[in-house]
Design a protein around this motif. Structure first.
Motif, PDB file in Angstrom:
ATOM      1  N   GLU A  70       0.931  -1.078   0.234  1.00 35.86           N
ATOM      2  CA  GLU A  70      -0.141  -0.008   0.016  1.00 35.86           C
ATOM      3  C   GLU A  70       0.868   1.210   0.040  1.00 35.86           C
ATOM      4  O   GLU A  70       0.668   2.328  -0.530  1.00 35.86           O
ATOM      5  N   ASN A  71       1.924   1.294   0.761  1.00 35.34           N
ATOM      6  CA  ASN A  71       2.672   2.542   0.745  1.00 35.34           C
ATOM      7  C   ASN A  71       4.329   2.415   0.756  1.00 35.34           C
ATOM      8  O   ASN A  71       4.997   3.197   0.475  1.00 35.34           O
ATOM      9  N   LYS A  74       6.587   3.262  -1.995  1.00 35.83           N
ATOM     10  CA  LYS A  74       6.436   4.928  -2.344  1.00 35.83           C
ATOM     11  C   LYS A  74       8.020   5.622  -2.176  1.00 35.83           C
ATOM     12  O   LYS A  74       8.537   5.267  -1.296  1.00 35.83           O
ATOM     13  N   HIS A 107       3.912  -0.711  -6.377  1.00 35.72           N
ATOM     14  CA  HIS A 107       3.441   0.426  -6.247  1.00 35.72           C
ATOM     15  C   HIS A 107       4.281   1.375  -5.650  1.00 35.72           C
ATOM     16  O   HIS A 107       4.257   1.152  -4.447  1.00 35.72           O
ATOM     17  N   GLN A 114       3.679  11.955  -2.315  1.00 36.16           N
ATOM     18  CA  GLN A 114       4.381  11.383  -1.328  1.00 36.16           C
ATOM     19  C   GLN A 114       6.100  11.030  -1.723  1.00 36.16           C
ATOM     20  O   GLN A 114       6.675   9.942  -1.791  1.00 36.16           O
ATOM     21  N   GLU A 155      -1.497   8.058 -11.653  1.00 42.40           N
ATOM     22  CA  GLU A 155      -2.145   9.351 -11.614  1.00 42.40           C
ATOM     23  C   GLU A 155      -1.193  10.747 -12.089  1.00 42.40           C
ATOM     24  O   GLU A 155      -1.193  11.753 -11.587  1.00 42.40           O
ATOM     25  N   GLN A 229      -8.278   2.471 -10.794  1.00 41.65           N
ATOM     26  CA  GLN A 229      -8.004   2.361  -9.253  1.00 41.65           C
ATOM     27  C   GLN A 229      -9.398   1.826  -8.567  1.00 41.65           C
ATOM     28  O   GLN A 229      -9.431   0.649  -7.858  1.00 41.65           O
ATOM     29  N   GLU A 260      -7.183  -0.751  -6.809  1.00 37.74           N
ATOM     30  CA  GLU A 260      -7.418  -0.156  -5.710  1.00 37.74           C
ATOM     31  C   GLU A 260      -8.919  -0.041  -5.136  1.00 37.74           C
ATOM     32  O   GLU A 260      -9.411   0.835  -4.581  1.00 37.74           O
ATOM     33  N   VAL A 277      -5.001  12.242  -2.607  1.00 41.77           N
ATOM     34  CA  VAL A 277      -4.811  12.332  -1.133  1.00 41.77           C
ATOM     35  C   VAL A 277      -4.464  13.636  -0.509  1.00 41.77           C
ATOM     36  O   VAL A 277      -4.511  14.065   0.802  1.00 41.77           O
ATOM     37  N   TRP A 326      -8.130  -2.387  -1.859  1.00 40.95           N
ATOM     38  CA  TRP A 326      -7.291  -1.530  -1.191  1.00 40.95           C
ATOM     39  C   TRP A 326      -7.072  -1.555   0.205  1.00 40.95           C
ATOM     40  O   TRP A 326      -7.649  -0.613   1.062  1.00 40.95           O
TER      41      TRP A 326
HETATM   42  O1  G3I Z   1       4.119   5.788   8.510  1.00 36.12           O
HETATM   43  C1  G3I Z   1       3.771   7.313   8.891  1.00 36.12           C
HETATM   44  C2  G3I Z   1       3.808   7.275  10.529  1.00 36.12           C
HETATM   45  O2  G3I Z   1       5.076   6.892  10.611  1.00 36.12           O
HETATM   46  C3  G3I Z   1       3.100   8.460  11.109  1.00 36.12           C
HETATM   47  O3  G3I Z   1       3.200   8.400  12.392  1.00 36.12           O
HETATM   48  C4  G3I Z   1       1.648   8.612  10.611  1.00 36.12           C
HETATM   49  C5  G3I Z   1       1.182  10.242  11.173  1.00 36.12           C
HETATM   50  O4  G3I Z   1       0.172  10.509  10.283  1.00 36.12           O
HETATM   51  O5  G3I Z   1       1.774   8.688   9.254  1.00 36.12           O
HETATM   52  C6  G3I Z   1       2.227   7.494   8.436  1.00 36.12           C
HETATM   53  O6  G3I Z   1       2.164   7.634   7.198  1.00 36.12           O
HETATM   54  C7  G3I Z   1       1.029   7.486   6.560  1.00 36.12           C
HETATM   55  C8  G3I Z   1       1.066   6.465   5.636  1.00 36.12           C
HETATM   56  O7  G3I Z   1      -0.255   6.441   4.890  1.00 36.12           O
HETATM   57  C9  G3I Z   1       1.003   5.057   6.240  1.00 36.12           C
HETATM   58  O8  G3I Z   1      -0.004   4.716   7.106  1.00 36.12           O
HETATM   59  C10 G3I Z   1       0.783   8.974   5.830  1.00 36.12           C
HETATM   60  O9  G3I Z   1       0.580   9.923   6.607  1.00 36.12           O
HETATM   61  C11 G3I Z   1      -0.451   8.816   4.974  1.00 36.12           C
HETATM   62  O10 G3I Z   1      -0.676  10.041   4.161  1.00 36.12           O
HETATM   63  C12 G3I Z   1      -0.285   7.817   4.000  1.00 36.12           C
HETATM   64  O11 G3I Z   1      -1.724   7.698   3.391  1.00 36.12           O
HETATM   65  C13 G3I Z   1      -1.305   6.781   2.106  1.00 36.12           C
HETATM   66  C14 G3I Z   1      -1.866   7.647   0.861  1.00 36.12           C
HETATM   67  O12 G3I Z   1      -1.851   6.635  -0.064  1.00 36.12           O
HETATM   68  C15 G3I Z   1      -0.660   8.531   0.735  1.00 36.12           C
HETATM   69  O13 G3I Z   1       0.625   7.631   0.508  1.00 36.12           O
HETATM   70  C16 G3I Z   1      -2.613   5.682   2.297  1.00 36.12           C
HETATM   71  O14 G3I Z   1      -2.318   4.787   3.286  1.00 36.12           O
HETATM   72  C17 G3I Z   1      -2.501   4.975   0.932  1.00 36.12           C
HETATM   73  O15 G3I Z   1      -3.851   4.017   1.044  1.00 36.12           O
HETATM   74  C18 G3I Z   1      -2.842   5.818  -0.086  1.00 36.12           C
HETATM   75  O16 G3I Z   1      -3.017   5.119  -1.121  1.00 36.12           O
HETATM   76  C19 G3I Z   1      -3.331   5.723  -2.574  1.00 36.12           C
HETATM   77  C20 G3I Z   1      -2.593   5.129  -3.606  1.00 36.12           C
HETATM   78  O17 G3I Z   1      -1.087   5.004  -3.317  1.00 36.12           O
HETATM   79  C21 G3I Z   1      -2.512   5.624  -5.115  1.00 36.12           C
HETATM   80  N1  G3I Z   1      -4.046   5.773  -5.411  1.00 36.12           N
HETATM   81  C22 G3I Z   1      -4.713   6.604  -4.164  1.00 36.12           C
HETATM   82  C23 G3I Z   1      -4.744   5.801  -3.034  1.00 36.12           C
HETATM   83  C24 G3I Z   1      -5.780   6.468  -1.851  1.00 36.12           C
HETATM   84  O18 G3I Z   1      -5.078   7.742  -1.581  1.00 36.12           O
END
Ligand code: G3I
Length: 369
Positions: A70-71, A74, A107, A114, A155, A229, A260, A277, A326
């Protein structure tokens, strides 16, 4: 007396165990039901990759036939500074996929979001191009032959189908997409290469995606598939546009995937389908109506939504290669935190306890009527 009590206790425990076993044996799983149709994937978060999410662990093995990180692949995680890479969790998911016969979709290589802070500070065109080369070559070659596919570019389109105004477009011009795919093709000759985006089932954005794909094809640059997605609303799934898109994309001679998938049941502050996001809204209780549990009416909408969607997927299973959710269960979903932080959403097939929801059984019934 005590002896009798013990005997009864053992008898009851044995019956419960037997019942549980036969339930597990008789209930088909997602990957079993759709094994001749398409792969059923799940996006795994860091806790799942490192094995800490014990709720998800058995579901991943029994229900799914493909995985996507998922992350952790990135840029901000895997490539924190110019010459430093962090492969810890990426290596883990790749090893896990190989051990468990689960194809891994990487991914993602090039995404405007990010990014590590150092990338945003790059000023010159040459340095940004060098970053793209280093980033893709280092990561894609490391996993070539070990993962199945890459979302090479993610995207890159605006809603009107034009190219998104990102750091890549701004500094490198529209050719950055061809560059990215060419570099990936050279670095990972054994890995399939995809374009991935949300809302590309919608006519204008779909036209933009088709133009992007045709442009690569006309230059002889390899692209193997497209990922739609699938972040939709449970009561407003664009079935007609999805059907048109399956036909239009597969007519380009590439694989079509839903990469997703999740169906939100919560109100959207802007009343639109989106997955950007960076769009955020402020919390208020009205926007979090199901904090104490999902009511039957919303559960029913979710169930109907998944059923109609999977009927459509099933109809076109000769053109669809993979459907990836997702997340594994509701507790993990990014939709608990987006576009408003701190909400309780119910967008997947497994609930917060890892139990299959009514939608799960309807989806299974589509594959095994
Ligand atoms: O890992 C840190 C953690 O250390 C910290 O304490 C915490 C505080 O906010 O953040 C954590 O990181 C977060 C990460 O997810 C892991 O949980 C980020 O803030 C958060 O922005 C991130 O969100 C992800 C988002 O993409 C941005 O990368 C979502 O989990 C993930 O589901 C989402 O996935 C995207 C696809 O990659 C692309 N398409 C859209 C989809 C949904 O937005």
């Amino acid at each position: 007396m005590k002896n009798n009590y013990n005997k009864w206790f053992l008898f009851i425990m044995a019956s419960v165990l037997l019942a549980k076993t036969s339930y597990a044996q008789n209930t088909p799983t997602l990957k079993q039901v759709f094994k001749n149709n398409f792969l059923i994937g799940a996006a795994l978060n860091a806790a799942q990759i490192s094995g800490k999410d014990t709720l998800a662990a058995p579901l991943i093995k029994t229900q799914f036939s493909a995985i996507t990180p998922e992350n952790i692949m990135k840029c901000e995680v895997i490539h924190p500074s110019w010459d430093k890479y962090n492969f810890d969790l990426a290596d883990k998911i790749v090893a896990y996929g190989n051990q468990n016969n689960l194809p891994v979709n990487g991914h993602t290589l090039i995404w405007h979001s990010q990014l590590s802070p150092f990338v945003k500070q790059i000023q010159s065109k040459d340095s940004l191009l060098q970053f793209i080369k280093n980033h893709i070559t280092t990561i894609a070659s490391r996993y070539d032959g070990k993962i199945f596919s890459w979302d090479v570019v993610n995207e890159a389109l605006e809603e009107d189908g034009s190219l998104r105004n990102s750091i890549f477009l701004e500094k490198l011009g529209p050719d950055y997409i061809s560059e990215a795919f060419s570099i990936a093709a050279a670095a990972a000759p054994q890995t399939e290469l995809y374009y991935n985006d949300y809302n590309i089932e919608q006519p204008k954005k779909r036209a933009g995606a088709i133009a992007l794909i045709k442009n690569l094809q006309s230059k002889g640059i390899r692209i193997n598939g497209v990922g739609i997605q699938g972040h939709w609303r449970s009561d407003n799934i664009p079935l007609k546009e999805i059907e048109e898109s399956i036909l239009a994309f597969s007519a380009l001679g590439i694989k079509v995937m839903f990469t997703e998938l999740d169906l939100t049941v919560l109100p959207n502050p802007w009343d639109v389908d989106a997955a950007d996001v960076n769009q955020k809204a402020v919390y208020n209780e009205k926007m979090n109506p199901y904090a104490a549990g999902i009511p039957d009416s919303a559960q029913q909408k979710l169930t109907n939504g998944y059923e109609s969607l999977f009927k459509l997927f099933y109809k076109y299973s000769d053109k669809i290669n993979r459907i990836t959710f997702w997340g594994v269960h509701d507790k993990q979903s990014w939709l608990n935190g987006w576009p408003i932080a701190g909400r309780t959403n119910y967008p997947l097939l497994f609930d917060r306890n890892g139990k299959p929801k009514p939608a799960y059984y309807k989806v299974i019934a589509v594959g095994k009527p």
